[in-house]
Design an enzyme around this catalytic site. Structure first.
Site, PDB file in Angstrom:
ATOM      1  N   ASP A 109       0.712  -1.148  -0.002  1.00  0.00           N
ATOM      2  CA  ASP A 109       0.044   0.099   0.009  1.00  0.00           C
ATOM      3  C   ASP A 109       0.851   1.174  -0.048  1.00  0.00           C
ATOM      4  O   ASP A 109       1.958   1.204   0.452  1.00  0.00           O
ATOM      5  CB  ASP A 109      -0.876   0.127   1.234  1.00  0.00           C
ATOM      6  CG  ASP A 109      -1.621  -1.039   1.414  1.00  0.00           C
ATOM      7  OD1 ASP A 109      -1.910  -1.799   0.603  1.00  0.00           O
ATOM      8  OD2 ASP A 109      -1.903  -1.581   2.716  1.00  0.00           O
TER       9      ASP A 109
HETATM   10  N1  URA Z   1      -0.902  -5.935   4.250  1.00  0.00           N
HETATM   11  C1  URA Z   1      -1.191  -4.544   4.079  1.00  0.00           C
HETATM   12  O1  URA Z   1      -2.278  -4.458   4.848  1.00  0.00           O
HETATM   13  N2  URA Z   1      -0.799  -3.692   3.475  1.00  0.00           N
HETATM   14  C2  URA Z   1       0.410  -4.065   2.653  1.00  0.00           C
HETATM   15  O2  URA Z   1       1.063  -3.072   2.113  1.00  0.00           O
HETATM   16  C3  URA Z   1       1.010  -5.178   2.471  1.00  0.00           C
HETATM   17  C4  URA Z   1       0.329  -6.307   3.397  1.00  0.00           C
END
Ligand code: URA
Length: 252
Positions: A109
């Site tokens: 993310d």
């Molecule tokens: N899990 C998440 O919540 N975000 C990420 O970027 C990767 C794994």
């Protein structure tokens, strides 16, 4: 090797994004041997046929593999800025085609930091992403509140999150409380935890901690297989070989 025409063009690095690739094909700028091909799904053997863009022959980029320490705020989505590929600009400034051929394997993310693999090797990338391969991904999370043994038990057994608007039970995970931190001048506590998962659903770790009542404050991926964030060292990027990646995730 057999590839679709749009995959081939993506791996030559001639275009910045998928839209540009589609336009090149639709406008009849691409020839495979003597034939103009306007179907992006056209499949051909890259070892037997030659491809031309505006009459000039184009070739696949040699495969490259990079470990990147993604900072918070950078996007893994092509066309969004700032982008993780910007981090490679210094290293690849004389090789724009190589840079454009790279893609992220297993996104993070925008608000997550940590270890990412960038490559232009589609075959290795899709193996890494196959759920059946069960490659461990380890995250360090700072979460709100005090993580209890009961929370850990639930997370390890699997909790129900939402994936593409459907309920989804997460596969068994491993969770360890690293420490609890009392916030000075308040009655609040945060916890630092390590979680190891073998899947990669959208916002999975954030959703999992949310389910047990501990929203994530910050999240960092520290390991994929045996590739570690600390292997990158002080810099943001490290170029590695195919066998470094293959060995680390026990593929082949
Ligand atoms: N899990 C998440 O919540 N975000 C990420 O970027 C990767 C794994």
């Amino acid at each position: 090797m057999k590839l679709r025409l749009h995959q081939f063009l993506a791996r030559t690095g001639v275009a910045r994004n998928n839209f540009d690739i589609m336009q090149m094909i639709k406008k009849g700028r691409v020839r495979v041997d003597k034939d103009v091909v306007t179907a992006e799904s056209f499949i051909f053997d890259t070892n037997r046929r030659r491809v031309f863009l505006d009459g000039k022959e184009i070739n696949l980029q040699p495969t490259r593999y990079f470990l990147v320490n993604k900072p918070k705020g950078h996007s893994c989505q092509r066309g969004e800025y700032p982008n993780v590929t910007d981090i490679l600009e210094n290293i690849l400034k004389t090789e724009p085609e190589a840079m454009r051929s790279l893609f992220v394997v297993g996104r993070l993310d925008r608000d997550t930091e940590g270890l990412l693999i960038l490559t232009n090797d589609g075959k290795t990338a899709s193996k890494i992403l196959q759920p059946i391969e069960k490659i461990e991904k380890e995250y360090e999370a700072v979460i709100d509140g005090s993580l209890t043994p009961a929370d850990i038990e639930k997370l390890e057994a699997g909790v129900t999150i939402v994936v593409e608007s459907e309920d989804y039970k997460t596969a068994p995970a491993k969770v360890k409380l690293v420490k609890r931190v009392k916030i000075p001048m308040s009655c609040k506590t945060t916890s630092v935890a390590r979680i190891i998962i073998t899947e990669g659903k959208k916002r999975q770790v954030r959703q999992m901690f949310e389910v047990v009542g501990h929203p994530v404050i910050s999240l960092k991926r520290v390991r994929i297989g045996t590739l570690k964030l600390e292997d990158i060292g002080e810099r943001w990027v490290k170029e590695v070989t195919r066998s470094d990646v293959i060995d680390a995730i026990a593929l082949d």
